[in-house]
Design a protein around this motif. Structure first.
Motif, short mmCIF file in Angstrom:
data_model
loop_
_atom_site.label_atom_id
_atom_site.label_comp_id
_atom_site.label_asym_id
_atom_site.label_seq_id
_atom_site.Cartn_x
_atom_site.Cartn_y
_atom_site.Cartn_z
N LEU A 1 0.70 -1.08 0.50
CA LEU A 1 0.12 -0.34 -0.13
C LEU A 1 0.80 1.02 0.03
CD1 LEU A 1 -3.18 -0.93 2.50
CD2 LEU A 1 -2.26 -1.20 0.46
N SER A 2 2.61 1.43 0.84
CA SER A 2 2.59 2.55 0.62
C SER A 2 3.40 2.98 -0.24
CB SER A 2 3.87 2.34 1.95
OG SER A 2 3.42 2.22 2.94
N GLY A 3 3.97 1.95 -1.46
CA GLY A 3 4.69 1.62 -2.65
C GLY A 3 3.43 2.69 -3.21
N PHE A 4 2.57 2.09 -3.54
CA PHE A 4 1.35 2.32 -4.91
C PHE A 4 1.14 3.59 -3.89
CE2 PHE A 4 0.73 -2.02 -5.82
CZ PHE A 4 0.02 -1.73 -7.14
N ASN A 5 0.78 4.34 -2.96
CA ASN A 5 0.72 5.21 -2.44
C ASN A 5 1.90 6.76 -3.19
OD1 ASN A 5 -2.16 4.78 -1.30
ND2 ASN A 5 -0.54 4.76 0.82
N ILE B 1 7.50 7.14 -12.81
CA ILE B 1 6.98 6.31 -13.86
C ILE B 1 8.14 7.34 -14.94
CG2 ILE B 1 5.11 5.56 -12.46
CD1 ILE B 1 3.10 6.78 -14.90
N LEU B 2 8.22 7.86 -14.79
CA LEU B 2 8.75 8.76 -16.29
C LEU B 2 9.99 7.97 -17.21
CD1 LEU B 2 8.23 11.13 -18.10
CD2 LEU B 2 9.98 11.77 -17.32
N LEU B 3 10.70 7.21 -16.35
CA LEU B 3 11.73 6.79 -16.82
C LEU B 3 11.30 5.07 -17.83
CD1 LEU B 3 15.10 7.32 -14.77
CD2 LEU B 3 14.47 7.59 -17.58
N PRO B 4 10.31 4.19 -17.25
CA PRO B 4 10.04 2.87 -18.00
C PRO B 4 8.94 3.44 -18.56
CG PRO B 4 9.74 2.74 -14.89
CD PRO B 4 10.02 4.13 -15.40
N VAL B 5 7.97 4.94 -18.81
CA VAL B 5 7.49 4.89 -20.06
C VAL B 5 8.05 5.29 -21.41
CG1 VAL B 5 5.76 6.21 -20.85
CG2 VAL B 5 5.62 5.59 -18.86
N LEU B 6 9.36 6.29 -21.16
CA LEU B 6 10.03 6.51 -22.07
C LEU B 6 10.73 5.65 -22.95
CD1 LEU B 6 11.81 10.34 -20.66
CD2 LEU B 6 9.89 9.78 -22.56
N LEU B 7 11.61 4.84 -21.64
CA LEU B 7 12.57 3.83 -21.84
C LEU B 7 11.28 3.13 -23.10
CD1 LEU B 7 14.81 1.50 -21.96
CD2 LEU B 7 13.97 0.64 -20.38
N ILE C 1 -1.52 2.62 -23.41
CA ILE C 1 -2.50 2.34 -21.98
C ILE C 1 -1.44 1.16 -21.10
CG2 ILE C 1 -4.49 1.99 -20.45
CD1 ILE C 1 -6.38 2.97 -22.84
N GLY C 2 -1.22 0.26 -21.93
CA GLY C 2 -1.01 -0.95 -20.99
C GLY C 2 0.84 -0.54 -20.67
N ILE C 3 1.71 0.58 -21.23
CA ILE C 3 2.55 0.87 -20.88
C ILE C 3 2.50 1.75 -19.35
CG2 ILE C 3 4.16 2.77 -22.19
CD1 ILE C 3 4.26 1.74 -24.46
N LEU C 4 1.82 2.74 -19.29
CA LEU C 4 1.06 3.29 -18.32
C LEU C 4 1.38 2.00 -17.29
CD1 LEU C 4 -0.46 6.75 -20.50
CD2 LEU C 4 1.67 6.58 -19.60
N GLY C 5 0.41 1.54 -18.00
CA GLY C 5 -0.22 0.95 -16.72
C GLY C 5 1.09 0.03 -15.85
N PHE D 1 3.89 2.33 -13.94
CA PHE D 1 3.21 2.69 -12.65
C PHE D 1 3.27 1.38 -11.56
CE2 PHE D 1 -0.45 2.09 -9.39
CZ PHE D 1 -0.63 3.51 -8.75
N ILE D 2 2.07 -0.12 -11.83
CA ILE D 2 2.51 -1.55 -11.83
C ILE D 2 3.58 -1.62 -10.97
CG2 ILE D 2 2.07 -3.25 -11.03
CD1 ILE D 2 -0.17 -2.12 -10.43
N VAL D 3 4.89 -1.59 -12.10
CA VAL D 3 5.87 -2.12 -11.48
C VAL D 3 6.83 -1.22 -10.27
CG1 VAL D 3 8.65 -2.31 -12.27
CG2 VAL D 3 6.15 -3.35 -13.44
N SER D 4 6.44 0.62 -10.54
CA SER D 4 7.24 1.39 -9.47
C SER D 4 6.57 1.80 -8.24
CB SER D 4 7.15 2.30 -10.93
OG SER D 4 7.60 2.57 -11.75
N ALA D 5 5.17 1.43 -8.56
CA ALA D 5 4.89 0.94 -6.67
C ALA D 5 5.42 -0.32 -6.13
CB ALA D 5 3.14 0.43 -7.17
N VAL D 6 5.11 -1.53 -7.24
CA VAL D 6 6.31 -2.90 -6.71
C VAL D 6 7.99 -2.85 -6.07
CG1 VAL D 6 6.60 -4.50 -6.72
CG2 VAL D 6 4.43 -4.78 -7.34
N ILE D 7 8.43 -1.88 -6.72
CA ILE D 7 9.80 -1.45 -6.53
C ILE D 7 9.94 -0.50 -5.20
CG2 ILE D 7 12.13 -0.21 -7.14
CD1 ILE D 7 11.29 -1.42 -10.08
N ALA D 8 9.32 0.24 -5.00
CA ALA D 8 8.90 1.41 -4.25
C ALA D 8 8.21 0.84 -2.90
CB ALA D 8 7.69 2.86 -4.64
#
Length: 329
Positions: free
Chosen positions: A19-23, A32-38, A289-293, A296-303
């Motif tokens: 929950l903290s990671g998603f928040n 999430i900018l770097l994963p999107v740009l990549l 949409i998949g790239i953005l999603g 978000f999910i991967v960055s939240a899990v890493i956080a």
């Protein structure tokens, strides 16, 4: 008077960490900018192909001594078709998404070379120097971006008053580059006796060889898994590679139960949502949409993994302190 049994022990909380990671990603979406740009670069950017370089090698495989007999003809043909197809779908640019530390990518797993604008520009790499040079450049850039990506997330989990300097950035960059080099070196050393044992087992009992390979895979996973939080110690506690690996091993050993559940939950979240994100074809704008999603999910899990590791470290320290007090009594 308080005794050692009065020490409050709180196990790391898996759900709270997630929950903290998603928040934090929801509140700071720029993370999430770097994963999107990549992914956009891999989707629309040029492709670096190596199939022309390897095609003569694959075609000449049948001319090797002992391979020109009729009984090998079907096997050789299947081998050539497989590798020609695999190499024709390989884009050297995907190596920019590095492991174990790097910017995550959804597109790196795609094999199609079509996007909504058509076919991208293609560069054919036809020499050893070109292939090795481009590969090294992508690897170096990948770890550079991965270092920046993990730095940004860790700084949000534990804000630091110290500004990120070039010296500290290069120091952490060196640690994450040394990590795969060290792991590959160790695996190569271990592979020598393992291959000898596999060969011996295959000769003695071919039916048992598959089971033995499974056992080896499980053992390697058991050896590597305790190192999963090595990057977290590097970024959170500024430890060097060896100290970070030792800390990660200690934390995973003490908190093995909750850690297993956290890793399993993280894997299911990322892989489960990937089926949804990869539903659109590569020539559809809906893939955006998949790239953005995915970002978000991967960055939240890493956080979340950083939050979890902080709690797991505190839990480990509490257990160690308790055991020390009990040993002195």
């Amino acid at each position: 008077m308080n005794t050692s049994s009065d020490i409050k022990i709180e196990k790391p909380k898996v759900i709270q960490a997630l929950l903290s990671g998603f928040n934090i990603i929801a509140n700071k979406p720029y993370l999430i900018l770097l994963p999107v740009l990549l992914d956009l670069f891999l989707w629309f950017g040029p492709e670096w192909r190596i199939d022309e370089y390897f095609r003569p090698l694959i075609q000449n495989f049948s001319s090797l001594p002992g391979m020109d007999t009729p009984e090998y003809a079907e096997i050789i043909q299947a081998f050539q078709v497989f590798w020609q197809e695999a190499l024709s779908q390989f884009n050297m640019a995907i190596t920019i998404s590095t492991l174990p530390i790097g910017v995550p990518s959804l597109i790196s797993g795609e094999v199609s070379f079509v996007n909504p604008l058509g076919h991208p520009l293609v560069f054919e790499l036809t020499s050893n120097l070109q292939i090795i040079g481009i590969w090294l450049i992508f690897i170096a850039i990948g770890y550079l971006l991965g270092n920046l990506y993990f730095q940004n997330i860790s700084n949000q989990v534990i804000p630091s008053n110290k500004k990120l300097t070039i010296k500290s950035f290069l120091w952490s960059y060196l640690q994450i580059v040394l990590m795969p080099i060290l792991l590959i070196t160790v695996l190569l050393i271990l592979s020598i006796p393992i291959l000898l044992i596999i060969s011996l087992v295959t000769v003695l009992s071919p039916a048992f060889s598959d089971f033995f390979l499974f056992i080896i895979a499980v053992v390697l996973l058991w050896v590597i898994m305790p190192l999963v939080f090595t990057p977290h110690s590097i970024y959170l506690y500024k430890q060097n590679l060896i100290s970070a690996m030792m800390t990660s091993i200690s934390v995973v050993k003490v908190s093995s139960g909750p850690t297993t559940w956290f890793l399993l939950a993280s894997f299911i979240l990322v892989r489960g949502f990937n089926f949804l994100w990869k539903a659109p074809t590569s020539d559809s704008w809906f893939l955006l949409i998949g790239i953005l999603g995915h970002a978000f999910i991967v960055s939240a899990v890493i956080a979340a993994s950083f939050y979890y590791y902080i709690d797991a470290t505190k839990f480990t320290q509490t257990i160690v302190n308790k055991n020390l007090k009990l040993s002195k009594q």
